[in-house]
Design a protein around this motif. Structure first.
Motif, PDB file in Angstrom:
ATOM      1  N   ALA A 236       0.834  -1.202   0.000  1.00 58.18           N
ATOM      2  CA  ALA A 236       0.000   0.000   0.000  1.00 58.18           C
ATOM      3  C   ALA A 236       0.870   1.253   0.000  1.00 58.18           C
ATOM      4  O   ALA A 236       0.610   2.236  -0.722  1.00 58.18           O
ATOM      5  CB  ALA A 236      -0.924  -0.009   1.224  1.00 58.18           C
ATOM      6  N   VAL A 237       1.934   1.209   0.819  1.00 59.37           N
ATOM      7  CA  VAL A 237       2.863   2.344   0.853  1.00 59.37           C
ATOM      8  C   VAL A 237       3.514   2.528  -0.505  1.00 59.37           C
ATOM      9  O   VAL A 237       3.649   3.656  -1.023  1.00 59.37           O
ATOM     10  CB  VAL A 237       3.915   2.144   1.963  1.00 59.37           C
ATOM     11  CG1 VAL A 237       4.978   3.213   1.893  1.00 59.37           C
ATOM     12  CG2 VAL A 237       3.248   2.149   3.329  1.00 59.37           C
ATOM     13  N   LEU A 238       3.945   1.393  -1.097  1.00 58.30           N
ATOM     14  CA  LEU A 238       4.570   1.487  -2.416  1.00 58.30           C
ATOM     15  C   LEU A 238       3.590   2.021  -3.457  1.00 58.30           C
ATOM     16  O   LEU A 238       3.973   2.792  -4.346  1.00 58.30           O
ATOM     17  CB  LEU A 238       5.076   0.104  -2.848  1.00 58.30           C
ATOM     18  CG  LEU A 238       6.247  -0.481  -2.053  1.00 58.30           C
ATOM     19  CD1 LEU A 238       6.602  -1.866  -2.566  1.00 58.30           C
ATOM     20  CD2 LEU A 238       7.470   0.434  -2.135  1.00 58.30           C
ATOM     21  N   ARG A 239       2.328   1.638  -3.328  1.00 57.83           N
ATOM     22  CA  ARG A 239       1.334   2.141  -4.279  1.00 57.83           C
ATOM     23  C   ARG A 239       1.153   3.643  -4.144  1.00 57.83           C
ATOM     24  O   ARG A 239       1.078   4.364  -5.147  1.00 57.83           O
ATOM     25  CB  ARG A 239       0.015   1.411  -4.043  1.00 57.83           C
ATOM     26  CG  ARG A 239      -1.091   1.825  -5.019  1.00 57.83           C
ATOM     27  CD  ARG A 239      -2.329   1.038  -4.764  1.00 57.83           C
ATOM     28  NE  ARG A 239      -3.380   1.416  -5.699  1.00 57.83           N
ATOM     29  CZ  ARG A 239      -4.624   0.934  -5.697  1.00 57.83           C
ATOM     30  NH1 ARG A 239      -4.941  -0.012  -4.794  1.00 57.83           N
ATOM     31  NH2 ARG A 239      -5.510   1.337  -6.579  1.00 57.83           N
ATOM     32  N   ALA A 240       1.100   4.141  -2.874  1.00 56.20           N
ATOM     33  CA  ALA A 240       0.958   5.580  -2.655  1.00 56.20           C
ATOM     34  C   ALA A 240       2.164   6.321  -3.212  1.00 56.20           C
ATOM     35  O   ALA A 240       2.038   7.363  -3.873  1.00 56.20           O
ATOM     36  CB  ALA A 240       0.800   5.863  -1.160  1.00 56.20           C
ATOM     37  N   ARG A 241       3.350   5.746  -2.952  1.00 52.96           N
ATOM     38  CA  ARG A 241       4.557   6.379  -3.480  1.00 52.96           C
ATOM     39  C   ARG A 241       4.543   6.364  -5.006  1.00 52.96           C
ATOM     40  O   ARG A 241       4.958   7.338  -5.643  1.00 52.96           O
ATOM     41  CB  ARG A 241       5.796   5.650  -2.956  1.00 52.96           C
ATOM     42  CG  ARG A 241       6.027   5.862  -1.463  1.00 52.96           C
ATOM     43  CD  ARG A 241       7.258   5.101  -1.014  1.00 52.96           C
ATOM     44  NE  ARG A 241       7.506   5.288   0.424  1.00 52.96           N
ATOM     45  CZ  ARG A 241       8.485   4.666   1.081  1.00 52.96           C
ATOM     46  NH1 ARG A 241       9.294   3.841   0.438  1.00 52.96           N
ATOM     47  NH2 ARG A 241       8.624   4.897   2.374  1.00 52.96           N
ATOM     48  N   ALA A 242       4.064   5.294  -5.580  1.00 50.98           N
ATOM     49  CA  ALA A 242       4.007   5.217  -7.039  1.00 50.98           C
ATOM     50  C   ALA A 242       3.025   6.236  -7.606  1.00 50.98           C
ATOM     51  O   ALA A 242       3.285   6.861  -8.648  1.00 50.98           O
ATOM     52  CB  ALA A 242       3.597   3.813  -7.454  1.00 50.98           C
TER      53      ALA A 242
END
Length: 420
Positions: A236-242
């Motif tokens: 989820a964090v990686l998705r937000a960063r993406a």
């Protein structure tokens, strides 16, 4: 009580052909001269009842019960004895043949293959046959089978042997055999129980290990759930960063597109300038091409001159080598000339010496001839002296012989005078 009604013998000992003997109610006797086979009938009965001792059958091995053949008949390859037992009126046969009207027990032996038992056509064990006849109060070694010397053996028997006779007479020998077999089965069951207990102990230890493995598996599942939750949060964090990076990349893309349009305009201007510059550079390029052509010619000439210089150097070096060789040949020729001159002087000296020697040879030859003549004269004088000496020796030998004859004559006269 069940009784034996028929005995059939084939190929057993002296019975080469099948023989069937009917045993009717009452007393049956078998009579005949010695050696006619009366004992073989009893032995066939005992053999069919389960006798396993070849010595008890008057043989060295069990195959000896098969007809061995005679001078007029061939031997047999098998022997077979069949017993037919019928129950008395109002009685039944022992289990498991209680429902049968008659029981047929057959024992067959083939040479080199061992023997087998059959009851009612079905194959059974030897122990089952022995137990069956023990239940009937009979058997191969029962008290009812009285052979020669058996009475005195019973009188002198041990208490244990007498007990066996009493058990057979009471009809409990079969129970004793069944008890022994039951004890064997009980021991086997106890051994199986011990093995089962050992197996249960081993399974318990395996179960303990499996419980530990189950705990580890449960812990693994819980840790796997935590890992999956952490991975979900991380994704989820990686998705937000993406998403944030995608927004930043979109703005950068707009700026890049604007820069691209500006660069395209600048490139068009540069291309126009380049066309102008290329048009202005045509004359210098032609000059450069001419200069390159001239330079290439000068380079080829320089390479040709360098090759000629190298070839001239090689020729000079070869000439120097040939000059040195000629100088060495000249020095060698000078030495050879000196040697030839000295040889000529030596030959001239030798020639003068030979000439002097040649001039002195006639005088030496004359002196040698005179010496030869003197030697020949001396040899002739010596030969004459030798002949004279030989003559004197012959005369001396004749005188010696005459003296010897005179001495012999004188001795003869002296001996004659002495005899007178």
């Amino acid at each position: 009580m069940p009784a034996l009604t028929r005995l059939r013998i084939a190929g057993f000992k002296s019975f080469a052909d099948p023989v069937s003997l009917e045993l009717l109610p009452g007393l049956t006797g078998i009579v005949g001269p010695n050696g006619c086979g009366k004992s073989n009938i009893v032995e066939a009965l005992r053999w069919a009842m389960g006798e396993n001792s070849a010595r008890a059958m008057r043989g060295g091995e069990m195959d000896d019960v098969i007809f061995a053949g005679t001078t007029g008949r061939a031997s047999r390859n098998f022997a077979e004895v069949t017993l037919t037992i019928e129950p008395a009126e109002g009685e039944t046969l022992p289990d498991p043949y209680a429902a049968e009207a008659a029981l047929e027990i057959r024992r067959r032996i083939e040479r080199g293959s061992g023997s087998s038992y059959r009851a009612q056509g079905a194959e059974i064990r030897a122990r089952d046959v022995q137990t069956l006849f023990a239940d009937l109060g009979s058997g191969a070694r029962s008290s009812g089978m009285v052979s020669q010397g058996r009475v005195s053996a019973l009188v002198n028997a041990k208490p244990e042997e007498r007990r066996q006779v009493l058990e057979e007479a009471a009809g409990i020998a079969g129970l004793h055999a069944r008890r022994h077999e039951a004890e064997l089965k009980l021991r086997a069951a106890e051994a199986n129980l011990e093995r089962a207990q050992e197996l249960a102990t081993r399974l318990e230890s395996d179960a303990e290990g499996l419980r530990k493995q189950a705990k580890q598996a449960a812990r693994y599942r819980s840790i796997s759930d935590l890992i999956r939750a952490a991975e979900t949060e991380h994704l989820a964090v990686l998705r937000a960063r993406a998403a944030e990076a995608a927004a930043q990349n979109a703005s950068l893309l707009d700026a890049a597109r604007a820069a691209e349009q500006q660069a395209a305009a600048e490139a068009e201007a540069a291309e126009a300038a380049l066309a102008e510059a290329e048009a202005a550079l045509s004359a210098p390029r032609e000059a450069e091409a001419a200069a390159r052509t001239a330079l290439e010619r000068r380079r080829m000439e320089a390479e040709r001159l360098a090759a000629e210089i190298a070839r001239a150097a090689q020729e000079a070096e070869a000439a120097a080598t040939r000059l040195a060789a000629l100088r060495a040949d000249l020095a060698h020729a000078a030495r050879a000339r000196q040697d030839a001159e000295s040889a000529c002087a030596r030959l001239a000296a030798e020639q003068s010496a030979l000439a002097a020697r040649q001039s002195a040879l006639p005088a030496e030859i004359e002196a040698a001839a005179a010496a030869r003549r003197d030697a020949e004269a001396t040899l002739a004088a010596a030969e004459q002296a030798s002949e004279a000496a030989a003559a004197r020796a012959a005369e001396a030998e004749a005188a010696r012989r005459e003296a010897a004859a005179f001495v012999r004559e004188a001795e003869a006269r002296e001996s004659a005078a002495a005899r007178q």
